[in-house]
Design an enzyme around this catalytic site. Structure first.
Site, PDB file in Angstrom:
ATOM      1  N   ASN A 133     -10.372  -2.513  -6.361  1.00  0.00           N
ATOM      2  CA  ASN A 133      -9.498  -1.633  -7.146  1.00  0.00           C
ATOM      3  C   ASN A 133     -10.040  -1.323  -8.542  1.00  0.00           C
ATOM      4  O   ASN A 133      -9.565  -0.394  -9.205  1.00  0.00           O
ATOM      5  CB  ASN A 133      -8.093  -2.238  -7.280  1.00  0.00           C
ATOM      6  CG  ASN A 133      -7.292  -2.169  -6.000  1.00  0.00           C
ATOM      7  OD1 ASN A 133      -6.357  -2.949  -5.796  1.00  0.00           O
ATOM      8  ND2 ASN A 133      -7.645  -1.246  -5.110  1.00  0.00           N
ATOM      9  N   TRP A 134     -11.051  -2.076  -8.993  1.00  0.00           N
ATOM     10  CA  TRP A 134     -11.662  -1.777 -10.294  1.00  0.00           C
ATOM     11  C   TRP A 134     -12.349  -0.411 -10.279  1.00  0.00           C
ATOM     12  O   TRP A 134     -12.638   0.146 -11.343  1.00  0.00           O
ATOM     13  CB  TRP A 134     -12.680  -2.855 -10.667  1.00  0.00           C
ATOM     14  CG  TRP A 134     -12.085  -4.204 -10.904  1.00  0.00           C
ATOM     15  CD1 TRP A 134     -12.134  -5.283 -10.072  1.00  0.00           C
ATOM     16  CD2 TRP A 134     -11.336  -4.636 -12.051  1.00  0.00           C
ATOM     17  NE1 TRP A 134     -11.467  -6.349 -10.624  1.00  0.00           N
ATOM     18  CE2 TRP A 134     -10.978  -5.981 -11.845  1.00  0.00           C
ATOM     19  CE3 TRP A 134     -10.944  -4.004 -13.246  1.00  0.00           C
ATOM     20  CZ2 TRP A 134     -10.237  -6.715 -12.769  1.00  0.00           C
ATOM     21  CZ3 TRP A 134     -10.210  -4.734 -14.175  1.00  0.00           C
ATOM     22  CH2 TRP A 134      -9.869  -6.063 -13.931  1.00  0.00           C
ATOM     23  N   ASP A 190       0.824  -1.203   0.000  1.00  0.00           N
ATOM     24  CA  ASP A 190       0.000   0.000   0.000  1.00  0.00           C
ATOM     25  C   ASP A 190       0.861   1.256   0.000  1.00  0.00           C
ATOM     26  O   ASP A 190       1.928   1.292   0.617  1.00  0.00           O
ATOM     27  CB  ASP A 190      -0.908  -0.004   1.242  1.00  0.00           C
ATOM     28  CG  ASP A 190      -1.969   1.079   1.192  1.00  0.00           C
ATOM     29  OD1 ASP A 190      -2.343   1.498   0.089  1.00  0.00           O
ATOM     30  OD2 ASP A 190      -2.414   1.504   2.272  1.00  0.00           O
ATOM     31  N   GLY A 191       0.363   2.295  -0.687  1.00  0.00           N
ATOM     32  CA  GLY A 191       1.023   3.591  -0.653  1.00  0.00           C
ATOM     33  C   GLY A 191       1.642   4.041  -1.959  1.00  0.00           C
ATOM     34  O   GLY A 191       2.296   5.089  -2.010  1.00  0.00           O
ATOM     35  N   ARG A 229       1.557  -4.343   6.834  1.00  0.00           N
ATOM     36  CA  ARG A 229       0.935  -3.300   6.023  1.00  0.00           C
ATOM     37  C   ARG A 229       1.750  -2.017   6.154  1.00  0.00           C
ATOM     38  O   ARG A 229       1.740  -1.371   7.197  1.00  0.00           O
ATOM     39  CB  ARG A 229      -0.510  -3.020   6.424  1.00  0.00           C
ATOM     40  CG  ARG A 229      -1.097  -1.923   5.522  1.00  0.00           C
ATOM     41  CD  ARG A 229      -2.600  -1.815   5.586  1.00  0.00           C
ATOM     42  NE  ARG A 229      -3.059  -0.936   4.514  1.00  0.00           N
ATOM     43  CZ  ARG A 229      -4.304  -0.884   4.061  1.00  0.00           C
ATOM     44  NH1 ARG A 229      -5.223  -1.661   4.577  1.00  0.00           N
ATOM     45  NH2 ARG A 229      -4.644  -0.069   3.078  1.00  0.00           N
ATOM     46  N   THR A 279     -10.551  -6.710  -5.423  1.00  0.00           N
ATOM     47  CA  THR A 279     -11.821  -6.622  -6.148  1.00  0.00           C
ATOM     48  C   THR A 279     -12.345  -5.188  -6.134  1.00  0.00           C
ATOM     49  O   THR A 279     -13.116  -4.803  -7.023  1.00  0.00           O
ATOM     50  CB  THR A 279     -12.858  -7.559  -5.499  1.00  0.00           C
ATOM     51  OG1 THR A 279     -12.888  -7.343  -4.077  1.00  0.00           O
ATOM     52  CG2 THR A 279     -12.519  -9.023  -5.753  1.00  0.00           C
ATOM     53  N   TRP A 321       2.929   7.869  -2.732  1.00  0.00           N
ATOM     54  CA  TRP A 321       4.356   8.028  -3.041  1.00  0.00           C
ATOM     55  C   TRP A 321       4.531   8.876  -4.295  1.00  0.00           C
ATOM     56  O   TRP A 321       5.380   9.781  -4.338  1.00  0.00           O
ATOM     57  CB  TRP A 321       4.981   6.650  -3.236  1.00  0.00           C
ATOM     58  CG  TRP A 321       6.462   6.632  -3.476  1.00  0.00           C
ATOM     59  CD1 TRP A 321       7.456   6.512  -2.544  1.00  0.00           C
ATOM     60  CD2 TRP A 321       7.124   6.711  -4.750  1.00  0.00           C
ATOM     61  NE1 TRP A 321       8.681   6.521  -3.141  1.00  0.00           N
ATOM     62  CE2 TRP A 321       8.510   6.640  -4.502  1.00  0.00           C
ATOM     63  CE3 TRP A 321       6.682   6.841  -6.060  1.00  0.00           C
ATOM     64  CZ2 TRP A 321       9.461   6.685  -5.523  1.00  0.00           C
ATOM     65  CZ3 TRP A 321       7.618   6.900  -7.077  1.00  0.00           C
ATOM     66  CH2 TRP A 321       8.989   6.821  -6.816  1.00  0.00           C
ATOM     67  N   ARG A 379      -5.778  -0.883   8.811  1.00  0.00           N
ATOM     68  CA  ARG A 379      -6.908  -1.765   8.508  1.00  0.00           C
ATOM     69  C   ARG A 379      -6.420  -2.894   7.612  1.00  0.00           C
ATOM     70  O   ARG A 379      -5.344  -2.807   7.019  1.00  0.00           O
ATOM     71  CB  ARG A 379      -8.044  -0.989   7.841  1.00  0.00           C
ATOM     72  CG  ARG A 379      -7.658  -0.268   6.563  1.00  0.00           C
ATOM     73  CD  ARG A 379      -8.833   0.490   5.957  1.00  0.00           C
ATOM     74  NE  ARG A 379      -8.401   1.244   4.788  1.00  0.00           N
ATOM     75  CZ  ARG A 379      -7.931   2.486   4.810  1.00  0.00           C
ATOM     76  NH1 ARG A 379      -7.828   3.126   5.963  1.00  0.00           N
ATOM     77  NH2 ARG A 379      -7.554   3.104   3.705  1.00  0.00           N
ATOM     78  N   ARG A 411       0.145   8.487 -10.839  1.00  0.00           N
ATOM     79  CA  ARG A 411      -0.006   7.319  -9.969  1.00  0.00           C
ATOM     80  C   ARG A 411       0.643   6.075 -10.573  1.00  0.00           C
ATOM     81  O   ARG A 411       1.151   5.215  -9.840  1.00  0.00           O
ATOM     82  CB  ARG A 411      -1.491   7.064  -9.696  1.00  0.00           C
ATOM     83  CG  ARG A 411      -2.126   8.120  -8.792  1.00  0.00           C
ATOM     84  CD  ARG A 411      -3.620   7.864  -8.603  1.00  0.00           C
ATOM     85  NE  ARG A 411      -3.874   6.625  -7.906  1.00  0.00           N
ATOM     86  CZ  ARG A 411      -3.916   6.489  -6.568  1.00  0.00           C
ATOM     87  NH1 ARG A 411      -3.684   7.537  -5.793  1.00  0.00           N
ATOM     88  NH2 ARG A 411      -4.174   5.323  -6.022  1.00  0.00           N
TER      89      ARG A 411
END
Length: 235
Positions: free
Chosen positions: A63-64, A15-16, A183, A61, A20, A189, A28
């Site tokens: 991320n779509w 993640d991140g 994480r 799922t 970044w 989370r 991105r």
């Protein structure tokens, strides 16, 4: 300083990447590219440490919902990595496995996934599990549907259902549960990541964005893991 022995199975929520890139005024997709290099770096390091299983959250799922350009960029990066992995398979001896519903991927990417999984099946030094179009609840629902079909077909008896038996209907069938889940990025989370498999995992949350995640950060997470008292519900 002597390195601590790693857990047998480490799982990472990568993640991140977007943050970044934003910090650097970059698109991105540049963050995802840097995140891909971080994955390569950490996967190689895990192999040198003797980690047997590495599971990474590559694409969920959910991320779509991101922009079409970003999703397309992520898929291109995944395809590029898998092509390189297939090319270097004889040298690296990494076994590939995929958790998630691959049916939504393009036919080309799905074929790359299946080719990598099939061609690497003979290797046993380290197994990398890519969670791709993966959601923990979706995995459990798919497992329930498969089990229900077996009951309907007379292949399973509900009266003999156990946790171990049901685990065999999940994407992770045959893979031991992760002892350590990491994480990066500062978020606190689990984001629908391996809910069935991580009920007794140790979670380490780190305030470093994934593209900057280093072998030293992994060492720190492993050190924190060794400081935990794992009782599994006992005293």
């Amino acid at each position: 300083m002597e390195k601590l022995s790693p857990p047998r199975h480490i799982a990472i929520i990568m993640d991140g990447n977007g943050r970044w890139a934003k910090k650097r005024g970059l698109p991105r997709t540049a963050g995802h590219s840097a995140g891909g290099e971080a994955f390569r770096r950490i996967a190689n390091y895990c192999r040198t440490l003797g980690v047997e299983y590495l599971t990474v959250y590559a694409f969920s799922t959910e991320n779509w919902k991101r922009s079409a350009d970003e999703v397309s960029g992520i898929m291109k990066l995944l395809a590029k990595y898998l092509q390189e992995a297939l090319r270097d398979m004889e040298k690296n001896h990494v076994r590939f496995c995929f958790f998630g519903d691959l049916s939504r991927l393009s036919p080309e990417l799905r074929k790359l996934c299946l080719d990598a999984q099939q061609r690497s099946s003979e290797y046993h030094e380290v197994q990398v599990n890519f969670c791709l179009n993966y959601g923990g609840r979706d995995e459990i629902i798919r497992g329930i549907k498969s089990y229900a079909q077996d009951v309907k077909d007379g292949k399973a008896d509900p009266d003999t259902l156990t946790e171990e038996l049901f685990s065999g209907y999940l994407d992770s069938a045959g893979v031991p549960d992760p002892e350590l889940v990491i994480r990066p990025s500062g978020e606190l989370r689990t984001s629908n990541f391996l809910p069935w498999q991580t009920v007794y995992s140790e979670f380490v949350f780190m305030n470093v964005l994934w593209p900057d995640f280093s072998p030293e950060d992994l060492d720190a997470a492993i050190a924190e893991y060794h400081r935990r008292n794992r009782r599994f519900g006992g005293v």
